[in-house]
Design an enzyme around this catalytic site. Structure first.
Site, short mmCIF file in Angstrom:
data_model
loop_
_atom_site.label_atom_id
_atom_site.label_comp_id
_atom_site.label_asym_id
_atom_site.label_seq_id
_atom_site.Cartn_x
_atom_site.Cartn_y
_atom_site.Cartn_z
N CYS A 49 -3.73 -2.43 -4.85
CA CYS A 49 -3.24 -1.10 -4.52
C CYS A 49 -1.72 -1.05 -4.44
O CYS A 49 -1.13 0.03 -4.51
CB CYS A 49 -3.85 -0.62 -3.20
N ASN A 50 -1.07 -2.21 -4.31
CA ASN A 50 0.39 -2.23 -4.15
C ASN A 50 1.15 -2.91 -5.28
O ASN A 50 2.38 -2.92 -5.28
CB ASN A 50 0.76 -2.94 -2.84
N SER A 104 4.33 -8.88 0.71
CA SER A 104 3.37 -7.81 0.97
C SER A 104 4.00 -6.66 1.73
O SER A 104 5.02 -6.82 2.41
CB SER A 104 2.20 -8.37 1.79
N ALA A 191 -14.95 7.96 6.69
CA ALA A 191 -15.18 6.84 5.76
C ALA A 191 -14.12 6.76 4.68
O ALA A 191 -14.39 6.33 3.57
CB ALA A 191 -16.57 6.97 5.12
#
Length: 380
Positions: A49-50, A104, A191
């Site tokens: 995702c990054n 990160s 969710a």
């Protein structure tokens, strides 16, 4: 032949740009299938995702080909002006630091190590990795393990979702008992991504029960199945919270979805409610109920800030470990290059023997010749 690291990540591009070039498993397999790199070139591609990055041992032309295929997968031209590219020792250092959590978004987060291992295995399965990248990736794994065991870089919960779980562990487990939520009944209200991150942080605890509540019943069912839980209709969310020991609330609703007046008394003891949403999903009056305790983002942010400060103090030691293993890897590469003529001669001899044996025994297997070649070449 040189080492390259090229790609997009949170350090050089916006989340929107990074997401545009994200590759799912099928996209990555297609990319490997379409590659036609220089002889002896090797590559590993990772997409999370990054970040979407390629770690390559090859030539400049190979880098251009990879960029073109990444652009093709995204349906737009590769953003060379935005993307990063580093070479040689800087490329190796980058990979070691990525695997160790030094690059990160959340400093020291552990998930990236597993993501690098998955990317490596996918590259191995595609036949894109040979001796040099095998060595490099295992050096990166060693770096990640040493950083984890020898420094405080990954200790404590530094993201909101992991902090929610860590705070719950400390609140709900006895001071003299194991720091786990294994005997806890958990309900997730909402969710979405934030809620699922909390469930991932709970995975090692294996809570006694997990219930997922969401406005979309299909979404709730999908998430519940993924994490071994069950579902409750949205209209019964207050009952589900009262039946749980721990409730994590993470919807994108603009107003509270839990109200004090609608919450019955907990079935047994008290319920800890952790609200990770912005704006708050839990009405402030819930915290005034004697049987409920509420943590919200203010509590979580204070917790994570202290963890981030402690992790930042561990960065120099973590970087030193990466530099130590970088030096080991560079030394190995120099030795390999010096011995390459002899190694190549031995490899060619064994490859000739391999081909002869494949020809002799090809009729003894149901596999076709190309598949046998691929399998036996992987041994070489």
């Amino acid at each position: 032949m040189r080492f390259y690291a090229v790609g997009l990540n949170h350090e050089c591009a916006s989340l929107e740009r990074t997401e545009a070039f994200a590759l799912d498993a099928e996209d990555q397999e297609a990319l490997y299938a379409n590659l036609s790199l220089s002889a002896d070139a090797e590559i590993v591609v990772i997409s999370t995702c990054n970040r979407t990055e390629a770690y390559l041992y090859g030539r400049e032309a190979d880098v251009r080909q990879v960029e073109a295929l990444l652009g093709q997968a995204a349906g737009e031209r590769w953003p060379s002006q935005t993307a990063f590219q580093v070479q040689d020792e800087a490329a190796v250092r980058h990979l070691l630091q990525v695997a160790s959590g030094l690059r990160s978004v959340v400093l020291g987060e552990r998930q990236v190590f597993a993501q690098v291992k998955t990317a490596y295995q996918r590259a191995v399965d595609a036949g894109a990795v040979h001796s040099v990248m095998h060595r490099l990736l295992h050096t990166a794994f060693r770096a990640a393990k040493r950083v984890s065991s020898e420094t405080a870089l990954d200790q404590g919960a530094a993201s909101v979702s992991t902090a929610a779980v860590e705070m719950a562990r400390q609140d709900l487990t006895p001071a003299t008992g194991p720091n786990t939520l294994a005997e806890t009944d958990v309900v997730l209200v909402g969710a979405g991504k934030m809620g699922q991150l909390a469930l991932e942080a709970l995975t090692d605890d294996s809570p006694r029960s997990l219930t997922v509540v969401n406005r979309s019943s299909d979404r709730a069912r999908d998430v519940a199945v993924s994490y071994g839980g069950m579902t409750v209709p949205w209209a019964r969310r207050h009952e589900a919270v009262a039946a749980a020991d721990l409730a994590v609330v993470a919807t994108d609703a603009p107003d509270p979805v839990l109200s004090a007046a609608s919450l019955p008394a907990p079935d047994d003891g008290t319920t800890l409610v952790v609200d990770v949403a912005m704006p708050r999903n839990v009405a402030p009056a819930v915290d005034n109920r004697s049987a409920y305790r509420v943590y919200d983002l203010d509590d979580l942010q204070a917790w994570t800030e202290g963890v981030r400060e402690r992790r930042a103090e561990a960065v120099p030691a973590a970087e030193a470990i990466c530099e130590d293993l970088l030096e080991d890897f560079v030394t190995w590469v120099f030795h390999q290059q010096a011995l390459q003529p002899a190694i190549q001669a031995i490899r060619e001899t064994f490859d000739t023997i391999r081909e002869q044996e494949v020809d002799r025994h090809a009729h003894r297997t149901d596999l076709d010749r190309d598949e046998v070649d691929r399998l036996t070449e992987s041994i070489m």
